[in-house]
Design a protein around this motif. Structure first.
Motif, PDB file in Angstrom:
ATOM      1  N   LYS A 197       1.070  -1.325  -0.396  1.00 24.40           N
ATOM      2  CA  LYS A 197       0.219   0.002   0.436  1.00 24.40           C
ATOM      3  C   LYS A 197       0.919   0.987  -0.300  1.00 24.40           C
ATOM      4  O   LYS A 197       0.810   2.539  -0.923  1.00 24.40           O
ATOM      5  CB  LYS A 197      -0.893   0.026   1.489  1.00 24.40           C
ATOM      6  CG  LYS A 197      -2.014  -1.135   1.110  1.00 24.40           C
ATOM      7  CD  LYS A 197      -3.128  -0.893  -0.078  1.00 24.40           C
ATOM      8  CE  LYS A 197      -3.886  -1.462  -0.031  1.00 24.40           C
ATOM      9  NZ  LYS A 197      -4.929  -1.594  -0.657  1.00 24.40           N
ATOM     10  N   PHE A 198       1.508   1.075   0.628  1.00 21.92           N
ATOM     11  CA  PHE A 198       2.586   2.460   0.563  1.00 21.92           C
ATOM     12  C   PHE A 198       3.778   2.689  -0.868  1.00 21.92           C
ATOM     13  O   PHE A 198       3.465   3.320  -0.737  1.00 21.92           O
ATOM     14  CB  PHE A 198       4.209   1.970   2.049  1.00 21.92           C
ATOM     15  CG  PHE A 198       5.075   3.066   2.194  1.00 21.92           C
ATOM     16  CD1 PHE A 198       4.914   4.142   2.561  1.00 21.92           C
ATOM     17  CD2 PHE A 198       6.463   3.131   1.134  1.00 21.92           C
ATOM     18  CE1 PHE A 198       5.857   5.580   2.579  1.00 21.92           C
ATOM     19  CE2 PHE A 198       7.251   4.630   1.342  1.00 21.92           C
ATOM     20  CZ  PHE A 198       6.874   5.428   1.936  1.00 21.92           C
ATOM     21  N   GLU A 199       3.740   1.257  -1.047  1.00 17.62           N
ATOM     22  CA  GLU A 199       4.812   1.666  -2.628  1.00 17.62           C
ATOM     23  C   GLU A 199       3.169   2.115  -3.191  1.00 17.62           C
ATOM     24  O   GLU A 199       3.503   3.384  -4.255  1.00 17.62           O
ATOM     25  CB  GLU A 199       5.661   0.254  -3.195  1.00 17.62           C
ATOM     26  CG  GLU A 199       6.625   0.347  -2.338  1.00 17.62           C
ATOM     27  CD  GLU A 199       7.780   0.953  -3.184  1.00 17.62           C
ATOM     28  OE1 GLU A 199       7.837   1.424  -3.808  1.00 17.62           O
ATOM     29  OE2 GLU A 199       7.995   1.565  -1.503  1.00 17.62           O
ATOM     30  N   GLU A 200       1.981   2.187  -3.568  1.00 23.31           N
ATOM     31  CA  GLU A 200       0.993   2.482  -4.047  1.00 23.31           C
ATOM     32  C   GLU A 200       0.900   3.993  -4.382  1.00 23.31           C
ATOM     33  O   GLU A 200       0.741   4.628  -5.239  1.00 23.31           O
ATOM     34  CB  GLU A 200      -0.155   1.140  -4.093  1.00 23.31           C
ATOM     35  CG  GLU A 200      -0.207  -0.147  -4.336  1.00 23.31           C
ATOM     36  CD  GLU A 200      -1.069  -0.880  -3.937  1.00 23.31           C
ATOM     37  OE1 GLU A 200      -2.275  -0.423  -3.372  1.00 23.31           O
ATOM     38  OE2 GLU A 200      -1.717  -1.657  -4.961  1.00 23.31           O
ATOM     39  N   THR A 201       1.132   4.088  -2.985  1.00 24.27           N
ATOM     40  CA  THR A 201       0.320   5.460  -2.846  1.00 24.27           C
ATOM     41  C   THR A 201       2.260   6.663  -2.774  1.00 24.27           C
ATOM     42  O   THR A 201       1.286   7.404  -3.586  1.00 24.27           O
ATOM     43  CB  THR A 201       0.300   5.551  -1.193  1.00 24.27           C
ATOM     44  OG1 THR A 201      -0.300   5.159  -0.631  1.00 24.27           O
ATOM     45  CG2 THR A 201       0.714   6.817  -0.645  1.00 24.27           C
TER      46      THR A 201
ATOM     47  N   THR B 174      11.855  -1.739  -7.098  1.00 23.87           N
ATOM     48  CA  THR B 174      12.663   0.774  -7.576  1.00 23.87           C
ATOM     49  C   THR B 174      13.871   0.294  -6.742  1.00 23.87           C
ATOM     50  O   THR B 174      14.471   1.166  -7.740  1.00 23.87           O
ATOM     51  CB  THR B 174      11.512   1.316  -6.962  1.00 23.87           C
ATOM     52  OG1 THR B 174      11.455   1.302  -5.223  1.00 23.87           O
ATOM     53  CG2 THR B 174      10.045   0.795  -7.340  1.00 23.87           C
ATOM     54  N   GLU B 175      14.914  -0.783  -6.588  1.00 24.68           N
ATOM     55  CA  GLU B 175      15.474  -0.291  -6.036  1.00 24.68           C
ATOM     56  C   GLU B 175      15.959  -1.827  -6.020  1.00 24.68           C
ATOM     57  O   GLU B 175      16.480  -2.919  -6.705  1.00 24.68           O
ATOM     58  CB  GLU B 175      16.240  -0.230  -4.899  1.00 24.68           C
ATOM     59  CG  GLU B 175      15.007   0.489  -3.777  1.00 24.68           C
ATOM     60  CD  GLU B 175      14.887   0.832  -1.667  1.00 24.68           C
ATOM     61  OE1 GLU B 175      16.660  -0.119  -1.830  1.00 24.68           O
ATOM     62  OE2 GLU B 175      14.648   1.692  -1.723  1.00 24.68           O
ATOM     63  N   ARG B 176      17.758  -1.663  -6.442  1.00 26.75           N
ATOM     64  CA  ARG B 176      18.741  -2.694  -6.395  1.00 26.75           C
ATOM     65  C   ARG B 176      19.388  -3.580  -5.171  1.00 26.75           C
ATOM     66  O   ARG B 176      19.259  -3.176  -4.709  1.00 26.75           O
ATOM     67  CB  ARG B 176      20.012  -2.605  -6.671  1.00 26.75           C
ATOM     68  CG  ARG B 176      21.281  -3.565  -7.123  1.00 26.75           C
ATOM     69  CD  ARG B 176      21.019  -4.242  -8.232  1.00 26.75           C
ATOM     70  NE  ARG B 176      22.085  -5.088  -8.623  1.00 26.75           N
ATOM     71  CZ  ARG B 176      21.438  -6.376  -9.413  1.00 26.75           C
ATOM     72  NH1 ARG B 176      20.629  -6.530 -10.118  1.00 26.75           N
ATOM     73  NH2 ARG B 176      22.544  -6.857  -9.927  1.00 26.75           N
TER      74      ARG B 176
ATOM     75  N   PHE C  43       2.129   9.958  -6.128  1.00 24.40           N
ATOM     76  CA  PHE C  43       2.366  10.722  -5.311  1.00 24.40           C
ATOM     77  C   PHE C  43       3.662  11.087  -6.207  1.00 24.40           C
ATOM     78  O   PHE C  43       3.483  12.320  -6.899  1.00 24.40           O
ATOM     79  CB  PHE C  43       2.948  11.066  -4.412  1.00 24.40           C
ATOM     80  CG  PHE C  43       1.704  11.475  -3.558  1.00 24.40           C
ATOM     81  CD1 PHE C  43       0.647  12.692  -3.231  1.00 24.40           C
ATOM     82  CD2 PHE C  43       1.315  11.034  -2.184  1.00 24.40           C
ATOM     83  CE1 PHE C  43       0.028  12.852  -2.552  1.00 24.40           C
ATOM     84  CE2 PHE C  43       0.434  10.618  -1.396  1.00 24.40           C
ATOM     85  CZ  PHE C  43      -0.402  11.354  -2.062  1.00 24.40           C
ATOM     86  N   THR C  44       4.059  10.357  -7.321  1.00 23.19           N
ATOM     87  CA  THR C  44       5.383  10.484  -7.769  1.00 23.19           C
ATOM     88  C   THR C  44       5.227  10.363  -9.292  1.00 23.19           C
ATOM     89  O   THR C  44       5.909  10.930 -10.647  1.00 23.19           O
ATOM     90  CB  THR C  44       6.214  10.156  -7.779  1.00 23.19           C
ATOM     91  OG1 THR C  44       5.951   8.388  -7.577  1.00 23.19           O
ATOM     92  CG2 THR C  44       7.409   9.875  -6.240  1.00 23.19           C
ATOM     93  N   GLY C  45       3.973  10.206  -9.585  1.00 24.22           N
ATOM     94  CA  GLY C  45       3.967  10.283 -11.124  1.00 24.22           C
ATOM     95  C   GLY C  45       4.163   8.800 -12.112  1.00 24.22           C
ATOM     96  O   GLY C  45       4.356   9.365 -12.740  1.00 24.22           O
TER      97      GLY C  45
END
Length: 54
Positions: A10-14, A36-38, A18-20
């Motif tokens: 849920k945090f990642e979706e939110t 999103t990260e290595r 916001f970041t588009g």
């Protein structure tokens, strides 16, 4: 542990809203989850198959 996984999702979706963008720059070739990260090992399946997304 399912509660923490769901909260993280849920945090990642939110954050993405916001970041588009999705910001997924890496993918685990074992489970096909986008990241999103290595990571050395995929946080979803534990395999050492994280590579840059094409």
């Amino acid at each position: 542990m399912g509660l923490f996984r769901e909260a993280g999702k849920k945090f990642e979706e939110t954050k993405r809203s916001f970041t588009g963008g999705d910001g997924d720059e890496y993918v685990c070739r074992a489970c096909e989850k986008r990241l999103t990260e290595r990571y050395e090992h995929c946080p979803h399946c534990g395999e050492a198959a994280v590579e840059p997304a094409a």
